[in-house]
Design a protein around this motif. Sequence first.
Motif, PDB file in Angstrom:
ATOM      1  N   GLY A  76       0.796  -1.228   0.000  1.00 36.69           N
ATOM      2  CA  GLY A  76       0.000   0.000   0.000  1.00 36.69           C
ATOM      3  C   GLY A  76       0.822   1.267   0.000  1.00 36.69           C
ATOM      4  O   GLY A  76       0.302   2.349  -0.308  1.00 36.69           O
ATOM      5  N   LEU A  77       2.100   1.181   0.347  1.00 30.54           N
ATOM      6  CA  LEU A  77       2.944   2.366   0.415  1.00 30.54           C
ATOM      7  C   LEU A  77       3.791   2.556  -0.843  1.00 30.54           C
ATOM      8  O   LEU A  77       4.721   3.364  -0.865  1.00 30.54           O
ATOM      9  N   ARG A  78       3.433   1.841  -1.911  1.00 31.57           N
ATOM     10  CA  ARG A  78       4.136   2.041  -3.181  1.00 31.57           C
ATOM     11  C   ARG A  78       3.987   3.474  -3.677  1.00 31.57           C
ATOM     12  O   ARG A  78       3.086   4.207  -3.270  1.00 31.57           O
ATOM     13  N   GLU A  79       4.855   3.835  -4.622  1.00 32.82           N
ATOM     14  CA  GLU A  79       4.754   5.113  -5.296  1.00 32.82           C
ATOM     15  C   GLU A  79       3.448   5.176  -6.080  1.00 32.82           C
ATOM     16  O   GLU A  79       2.816   4.148  -6.363  1.00 32.82           O
ATOM     17  N   GLU A  80       3.027   6.368  -6.425  1.00 37.06           N
ATOM     18  CA  GLU A  80       1.880   6.556  -7.310  1.00 37.06           C
ATOM     19  C   GLU A  80       2.098   5.754  -8.594  1.00 37.06           C
ATOM     20  O   GLU A  80       3.205   5.705  -9.119  1.00 37.06           O
ATOM     21  N   PHE A  81       1.035   5.122  -9.109  1.00 42.41           N
ATOM     22  CA  PHE A  81       1.147   4.335 -10.335  1.00 42.41           C
ATOM     23  C   PHE A  81       0.782   5.218 -11.526  1.00 42.41           C
ATOM     24  O   PHE A  81      -0.312   5.784 -11.581  1.00 42.41           O
ATOM     25  N   PHE A  82       1.707   5.337 -12.488  1.00 43.62           N
ATOM     26  CA  PHE A  82       1.522   6.244 -13.617  1.00 43.62           C
ATOM     27  C   PHE A  82       1.015   5.551 -14.876  1.00 43.62           C
ATOM     28  O   PHE A  82       0.933   6.179 -15.936  1.00 43.62           O
ATOM     29  N   VAL A 141      -3.057   4.201  -0.245  1.00 45.92           N
ATOM     30  CA  VAL A 141      -2.094   4.712   0.729  1.00 45.92           C
ATOM     31  C   VAL A 141      -2.679   4.667   2.141  1.00 45.92           C
ATOM     32  O   VAL A 141      -1.998   4.294   3.105  1.00 45.92           O
ATOM     33  N   GLN A 142      -3.948   5.027   2.255  1.00 46.21           N
ATOM     34  CA  GLN A 142      -4.611   4.973   3.562  1.00 46.21           C
ATOM     35  C   GLN A 142      -4.608   3.557   4.116  1.00 46.21           C
ATOM     36  O   GLN A 142      -4.315   3.333   5.292  1.00 46.21           O
ATOM     37  N   GLU A 143      -4.920   2.583   3.264  1.00 48.98           N
ATOM     38  CA  GLU A 143      -4.911   1.192   3.704  1.00 48.98           C
ATOM     39  C   GLU A 143      -3.496   0.767   4.084  1.00 48.98           C
ATOM     40  O   GLU A 143      -3.298   0.007   5.045  1.00 48.98           O
ATOM     41  N   GLY A 144      -2.496   1.275   3.338  1.00 47.18           N
ATOM     42  CA  GLY A 144      -1.107   0.973   3.674  1.00 47.18           C
ATOM     43  C   GLY A 144      -0.753   1.433   5.075  1.00 47.18           C
ATOM     44  O   GLY A 144      -0.177   0.668   5.866  1.00 47.18           O
ATOM     45  N   TYR A 145      -1.123   2.652   5.420  1.00 45.19           N
ATOM     46  CA  TYR A 145      -0.811   3.162   6.757  1.00 45.19           C
ATOM     47  C   TYR A 145      -1.659   2.495   7.840  1.00 45.19           C
ATOM     48  O   TYR A 145      -1.222   2.379   8.983  1.00 45.19           O
ATOM     49  N   ARG A 146      -2.848   2.028   7.471  1.00 44.38           N
ATOM     50  CA  ARG A 146      -3.648   1.263   8.439  1.00 44.38           C
ATOM     51  C   ARG A 146      -2.926  -0.030   8.791  1.00 44.38           C
ATOM     52  O   ARG A 146      -2.854  -0.417   9.967  1.00 44.38           O
ATOM     53  N   GLN A 147      -2.362  -0.683   7.776  1.00 41.46           N
ATOM     54  CA  GLN A 147      -1.614  -1.915   8.026  1.00 41.46           C
ATOM     55  C   GLN A 147      -0.332  -1.642   8.809  1.00 41.46           C
ATOM     56  O   GLN A 147       0.059  -2.433   9.665  1.00 41.46           O
ATOM     57  N   VAL A 164      11.231   4.223   4.675  1.00 42.32           N
ATOM     58  CA  VAL A 164      11.789   4.610   3.377  1.00 42.32           C
ATOM     59  C   VAL A 164      10.635   4.680   2.387  1.00 42.32           C
ATOM     60  O   VAL A 164       9.910   3.702   2.195  1.00 42.32           O
ATOM     61  N   GLY A 165      10.458   5.857   1.799  1.00 43.13           N
ATOM     62  CA  GLY A 165       9.325   6.077   0.899  1.00 43.13           C
ATOM     63  C   GLY A 165       9.755   6.564  -0.468  1.00 43.13           C
ATOM     64  O   GLY A 165      10.925   6.452  -0.864  1.00 43.13           O
ATOM     65  N   HIS A 166       8.790   7.134  -1.199  1.00 41.83           N
ATOM     66  CA  HIS A 166       8.958   7.506  -2.600  1.00 41.83           C
ATOM     67  C   HIS A 166       8.698   8.991  -2.808  1.00 41.83           C
ATOM     68  O   HIS A 166       7.879   9.597  -2.114  1.00 41.83           O
ATOM     69  N   GLY A 167       9.388   9.561  -3.808  1.00 43.81           N
ATOM     70  CA  GLY A 167       9.393  10.997  -4.003  1.00 43.81           C
ATOM     71  C   GLY A 167       8.045  11.657  -4.162  1.00 43.81           C
ATOM     72  O   GLY A 167       7.710  12.602  -3.431  1.00 43.81           O
ATOM     73  N   THR A 168       7.238  11.197  -5.123  1.00 42.27           N
ATOM     74  CA  THR A 168       5.949  11.842  -5.359  1.00 42.27           C
ATOM     75  C   THR A 168       5.013  11.637  -4.179  1.00 42.27           C
ATOM     76  O   THR A 168       4.298  12.559  -3.777  1.00 42.27           O
ATOM     77  N   THR A 169       5.027  10.456  -3.591  1.00 50.55           N
ATOM     78  CA  THR A 169       4.131  10.189  -2.464  1.00 50.55           C
ATOM     79  C   THR A 169       4.520  11.005  -1.234  1.00 50.55           C
ATOM     80  O   THR A 169       3.643  11.545  -0.541  1.00 50.55           O
TER      81      THR A 169
END
Length: 210
Positions: A76-82, A141-147, A164-169
């Motif tokens: 759930g914490l992946r970068e935005e999918f383009f 993303v919300q579900e990612g942070y819930r987990q 460790v996260g991703h630039g756009t997010t």
Amino acid sequence: MVRHGQTYFNRYGKLQGWSEAPLTPEGERQCRQTAEIMKGAGFCAAFSSDLRRAQDSLKIELSCMGLEVPTKSFKGLREEFFGFFEGFDLSEAWVMAGAKKGIKTFKEALEKYGVDETIDLMKEADPFSDAEGSAEYWERVQEGYRQVALWLESVNPSGPVLQVGHGTTILNLLRKNGSLRTERPANGEIFKCIFDTEADFEHCLSFEAL
């Protein structure tokens, strides 16, 4: 919260999203440099998205700090999918995505329309409609942070936690918290934030100056 080290897609100025590209030697150096800065933080747990660049960055940083702590990755914490635009040159992708609105850059889109409409611009321009729209992006993303919150409850860390996260997010989260920033974080850039695991998503993350 730290952005991952430079990848080959970053080096070549391409949109990366869910696409995988390994860290460059410079990216690995950035991770070691970031670890040196954070060495005394006393992290008790660490997490990232499940994308290779985030997991590899996290491993290097923990190793350089000499830490063996509970770790976990979250889809759930992946970068935005383009979508269709994955792998496109950054500038070319935004000319295409913003053409109907007269927008030519990511920065211009953010300044004029804000985060959600900027995400939706790319969704609307994708001929396959595969790119994430703002509603599905934030739901993920919300579900990612819930987990993450559930995992942290089970780990019960007694001190700071590293993400460790991703630039756009990271930029999207900063702007959701009132920042006017329009530039993606640099690879290895560090942010201090408070994650209230009991609050709703709109209020669970707050950023502090380092």
